[in-house]
Design a protein around this motif. Structure first.
Motif, PDB file in Angstrom:
ATOM      1  N   PHE A 174       0.825  -1.217   0.000  1.00  0.00           N
ATOM      2  CA  PHE A 174       0.000   0.000   0.000  1.00  0.00           C
ATOM      3  C   PHE A 174       0.856   1.263   0.000  1.00  0.00           C
ATOM      4  O   PHE A 174       0.428   2.307   0.466  1.00  0.00           O
ATOM      5  N   GLN A 175       2.065   1.187  -0.534  1.00  0.00           N
ATOM      6  CA  GLN A 175       2.981   2.324  -0.430  1.00  0.00           C
ATOM      7  C   GLN A 175       2.403   3.592  -1.055  1.00  0.00           C
ATOM      8  O   GLN A 175       2.488   4.680  -0.483  1.00  0.00           O
ATOM      9  N   THR A 176       1.808   3.451  -2.232  1.00  0.00           N
ATOM     10  CA  THR A 176       1.237   4.625  -2.905  1.00  0.00           C
ATOM     11  C   THR A 176       0.107   5.222  -2.080  1.00  0.00           C
ATOM     12  O   THR A 176       0.035   6.445  -1.884  1.00  0.00           O
ATOM     13  N   GLU A 177      -0.776   4.354  -1.594  1.00  0.00           N
ATOM     14  CA  GLU A 177      -1.953   4.826  -0.858  1.00  0.00           C
ATOM     15  C   GLU A 177      -1.586   5.440   0.487  1.00  0.00           C
ATOM     16  O   GLU A 177      -2.223   6.394   0.948  1.00  0.00           O
ATOM     17  N   LEU A 178      -0.566   4.900   1.146  1.00  0.00           N
ATOM     18  CA  LEU A 178      -0.254   5.302   2.528  1.00  0.00           C
ATOM     19  C   LEU A 178       0.848   6.346   2.626  1.00  0.00           C
ATOM     20  O   LEU A 178       1.257   6.701   3.742  1.00  0.00           O
ATOM     21  N   SER A 179       1.311   6.858   1.525  1.00  0.00           N
ATOM     22  CA  SER A 179       2.389   7.848   1.552  1.00  0.00           C
ATOM     23  C   SER A 179       1.828   9.247   1.777  1.00  0.00           C
ATOM     24  O   SER A 179       1.693  10.056   0.851  1.00  0.00           O
ATOM     25  N   PHE A 180       1.449   9.512   3.015  1.00  0.00           N
ATOM     26  CA  PHE A 180       0.981  10.842   3.385  1.00  0.00           C
ATOM     27  C   PHE A 180       1.309  11.100   4.853  1.00  0.00           C
ATOM     28  O   PHE A 180       1.618  10.182   5.620  1.00  0.00           O
ATOM     29  N   THR A 181       1.243  12.379   5.229  1.00  0.00           N
ATOM     30  CA  THR A 181       1.552  12.803   6.592  1.00  0.00           C
ATOM     31  C   THR A 181       0.278  12.863   7.415  1.00  0.00           C
ATOM     32  O   THR A 181      -0.754  13.347   6.942  1.00  0.00           O
ATOM     33  N   VAL A 182       0.348  12.357   8.633  1.00  0.00           N
ATOM     34  CA  VAL A 182      -0.811  12.338   9.520  1.00  0.00           C
ATOM     35  C   VAL A 182      -0.770  13.546  10.455  1.00  0.00           C
ATOM     36  O   VAL A 182       0.231  13.789  11.130  1.00  0.00           O
ATOM     37  N   ASN A 183      -1.866  14.263  10.477  1.00  0.00           N
ATOM     38  CA  ASN A 183      -2.012  15.409  11.379  1.00  0.00           C
ATOM     39  C   ASN A 183      -2.425  14.895  12.757  1.00  0.00           C
ATOM     40  O   ASN A 183      -3.339  14.085  12.885  1.00  0.00           O
ATOM     41  N   GLU A 184      -1.759  15.354  13.797  1.00  0.00           N
ATOM     42  CA  GLU A 184      -2.081  14.894  15.153  1.00  0.00           C
ATOM     43  C   GLU A 184      -3.476  15.330  15.580  1.00  0.00           C
ATOM     44  O   GLU A 184      -4.152  14.629  16.333  1.00  0.00           O
ATOM     45  N   ALA A 185      -3.916  16.502  15.129  1.00  0.00           N
ATOM     46  CA  ALA A 185      -5.206  17.049  15.561  1.00  0.00           C
ATOM     47  C   ALA A 185      -6.296  16.714  14.544  1.00  0.00           C
ATOM     48  O   ALA A 185      -6.751  17.563  13.769  1.00  0.00           O
ATOM     49  N   LEU A 186      -6.721  15.455  14.537  1.00  0.00           N
ATOM     50  CA  LEU A 186      -7.735  15.001  13.594  1.00  0.00           C
ATOM     51  C   LEU A 186      -9.126  15.046  14.234  1.00  0.00           C
ATOM     52  O   LEU A 186      -9.280  14.807  15.430  1.00  0.00           O
ATOM     53  N   THR A 187     -10.135  15.345  13.423  1.00  0.00           N
ATOM     54  CA  THR A 187     -11.512  15.241  13.901  1.00  0.00           C
ATOM     55  C   THR A 187     -11.837  13.766  14.089  1.00  0.00           C
ATOM     56  O   THR A 187     -11.168  12.888  13.544  1.00  0.00           O
ATOM     57  N   GLN A 188     -12.897  13.506  14.843  1.00  0.00           N
ATOM     58  CA  GLN A 188     -13.246  12.111  15.108  1.00  0.00           C
ATOM     59  C   GLN A 188     -13.589  11.367  13.825  1.00  0.00           C
ATOM     60  O   GLN A 188     -13.227  10.197  13.661  1.00  0.00           O
ATOM     61  N   ARG A 189     -14.270  12.049  12.896  1.00  0.00           N
ATOM     62  CA  ARG A 189     -14.638  11.357  11.648  1.00  0.00           C
ATOM     63  C   ARG A 189     -13.399  10.961  10.856  1.00  0.00           C
ATOM     64  O   ARG A 189     -13.405   9.935  10.172  1.00  0.00           O
ATOM     65  N   LYS A 190     -12.334  11.763  10.947  1.00  0.00           N
ATOM     66  CA  LYS A 190     -11.083  11.411  10.270  1.00  0.00           C
ATOM     67  C   LYS A 190     -10.348  10.296  11.006  1.00  0.00           C
ATOM     68  O   LYS A 190      -9.686   9.452  10.397  1.00  0.00           O
ATOM     69  N   LEU A 191     -10.463  10.282  12.327  1.00  0.00           N
ATOM     70  CA  LEU A 191      -9.875   9.182  13.100  1.00  0.00           C
ATOM     71  C   LEU A 191     -10.528   7.854  12.730  1.00  0.00           C
ATOM     72  O   LEU A 191      -9.850   6.820  12.627  1.00  0.00           O
ATOM     73  N   VAL A 192     -11.851   7.875  12.519  1.00  0.00           N
ATOM     74  CA  VAL A 192     -12.546   6.651  12.119  1.00  0.00           C
ATOM     75  C   VAL A 192     -12.047   6.190  10.750  1.00  0.00           C
ATOM     76  O   VAL A 192     -11.761   5.002  10.546  1.00  0.00           O
ATOM     77  N   ASP A 193     -11.912   7.116   9.797  1.00  0.00           N
ATOM     78  CA  ASP A 193     -11.378   6.761   8.476  1.00  0.00           C
ATOM     79  C   ASP A 193      -9.983   6.168   8.592  1.00  0.00           C
ATOM     80  O   ASP A 193      -9.670   5.137   7.980  1.00  0.00           O
ATOM     81  N   LEU A 194      -9.129   6.830   9.376  1.00  0.00           N
ATOM     82  CA  LEU A 194      -7.761   6.346   9.536  1.00  0.00           C
ATOM     83  C   LEU A 194      -7.744   4.986  10.214  1.00  0.00           C
ATOM     84  O   LEU A 194      -6.966   4.092   9.834  1.00  0.00           O
TER      85      LEU A 194
END
Length: 494
Positions: free
Chosen positions: A408-428
């Protein structure tokens, strides 16, 4: 008896009881389990797999426990849940944490009297917020006095034994922050659980649920003995249970797959078999992917979730297994019903029942949204500890995902923001749960599992992860409009 002989005999018994004697149709809308049916099932001592050998059982071998759960769920998901409650939420905790003075008597009742047991944690005002439960206990000369209210316990009014979670009274209405567990034997004086209401649960008709009032007195030996704290003991019990969800999912998904393939091979549409259609191939392949992932989870769980292990800190694996496999169970049932057309909407159809019976698996023992949030929180904390913000680079260094993330290298090559909304935490969390699952699949491949199934599975999960990453990156901050009724009638616009 050799396990292969034991499980084949059990499977044959279930096949006979549920098909040759027509038990399946009789359970479509009726609540409870006919005594003659349960008698036939329990005559094969299925719960012996979760009782130590020194007490006459088969030894608490996880592989055997999952095999029993899978055999049951192929015929009946509610039956498998009955066994899951007994195994993971009562017998295994008793085997690991109970006083030696009470173990033999309890295990004898399960082996020879076909007793059952359950777990009481959830309260009307404190569902997933278990740490704030109000059921309390105080010590007196003869033991412990427990008072409180519990609800939505599977086997309400049916279980002979209960494990009850509560907090110690420490004076002036205050309760301890830690949690203790006590064994309740409802056949004993002063230990009867009062069922104030039976719930009209949607599906899972075999299993009674309800509202339970507690005012009990239990002897000192009935208190479980944690290795460290009661909260860690509770996490160990719940994580072990979540790691055994794949056993209940295995037979169920296998049945959905068998039914889908059989229907699509025999159904002729426009002069050709339904299975020849491209979209049908895609749908059935999704169930086959679920079958492969669940198989891998069972193999992984068999090696790491025995009572010799303390699983209190294993939230990433436990939550991933429970959330992902229950999502796959629901999806598999939905696909089978869609493929079956109108017949799938019959109460007697295994797919229709499967939708209703598998849906609560996504809710109880921690709703999947909550578990996905916890998965994401766990990984973000680890990333912060390592001062790593790039998701792929971090997962490459994590043993659990180091091999799987390479797909999944292409899909997962991004930076994670520490301050995520709950809906983004669920996606992650959904993304991470599926990467962890592919790691299990690759581990199963190394043990000789079919390469074509693994290859198809990885492609299918890559597509799903790609869609989840797109959802994660999409900027959606939509909020509910409170007073939506004003100026929102379509009739005024025509």
């Amino acid at each position: 008896m050799n396990y292969s002989v034991f499980i084949k005999d059990f499977e044959a018994t279930l096949q006979h009881l549920f098909h040759e004697q027509g038990a399946t149709n009789s359970l479509n809308v009726k609540r409870g389990v006919p005594s003659e049916l349960m008698g036939g099932i329990m005559s094969k001592a299925p719960l012996s797999v979760s009782i130590p050998e020194e007490y006459g059982g088969r030894g608490c071998v996880v592989k055997e426990c999952l095999g029993v759960l899978a055999a049951a769920s192929y015929q009946s998901l509610p039956l498998s849940l009955i066994f899951g409650i007994n195994i993971a939420l009562f017998l295994e905790p008793v085997a690991k944490y109970a006083d030696e003075a009470v173990k033999k008597g309890i295990f004898d009742h399960f082996l020879y009297n076909r007793n059952m047991g359950g777990l009481m944690i959830t309260e009307p005002d404190y569902g997933s917020d278990a740490l704030n439960m109000k059921t309390s206990y105080r010590q007196y000369d003869g033991g412990y006095r427990i008072k409180g209210t519990k609800h939505w316990q599977g086997l309400t009014g049916l279980a002979d034994y209960w494990l009850i979670a509560c907090r110690k009274e420490i004076g002036e209405g205050e309760l301890s922050r830690d949690i203790d567990f006590f064994i309740c034997d409802v056949s004993q004086d002063n230990q009867q659980v009062v069922v104030e209401e039976y719930y009209d649960n949607l599906g899972l008709y075999m299993i009674p649920y309800g509202l339970n009032k507690l005012d009990l007195q239990v002897p000192p030996a009935m208190r479980l003995q944690p290795e460290t704290t009661g909260i860690k003991m509770m996490l160990d019990i719940l994580h072990r249970s979540r790691m055994q969800f794949p056993g209940m999912g295995m037979g169920f998904i296998h049945r959905m797959l068998d039914e889908a393939v059989a229907h699509c091979e025999s159904r002729v549409v426009g002069g050709g078999r339904l299975l020849a259609m491209d979209q049908v191939q895609f749908q059935v392949s999704r169930i086959q992917t679920a079958y492969t992932i669940c198989s891998a989870m069972c193999a992984r769980s068999s090696g790491v979730s025995g009572i010799a292990h303390n699983l209190a800190s294993e939230s990433l694996e436990a939550n991933s297994m429970k959330a992902v496999v229950t999502d796959l169970m629901q999806e598999s049932a939905q696909i089978l019903v869609q493929l079956s057309g109108a017949n799938g909407y019959r109460v007697s159809h295994i797919g229709g029942r499967g939708i209703i019976d598998s849906r609560p698996f996504q809710i109880f023992e921690g709703s999947n949204e909550m578990l996905y949030t916890q998965i994401a929180d766990t990984v973000i904390r680890l990333m912060k500890k390592q001062k790593q913000a790039h998701l792929f680079d971090f997962l490459k260094s994590l043993k659990l995902t180091s091999e799987a993330c390479m797909h999944f290298q292409t899909e997962l090559s991004f930076t994670v923001n520490e301050a995520l909304t709950q809906r983004k935490l669920v996606d992650l969390g959904k993304i991470l749960g599926r990467v962890v699952s592919v790691g299990y699949v690759l581990g199963l491949l190394e043990k000789g599992f079919r390469e074509d199934l693994v290859g198809n599975c990885i492609v299918s999960v890559k597509q799903e992860v790609s869609a989840l990453v797109s959802s994660y990156k999409f900027d959606n901050r939509v909020k509910v409009v409170p007073d939506f009724s004003e100026n929102s009638s379509w009739l005024q616009c025509v």
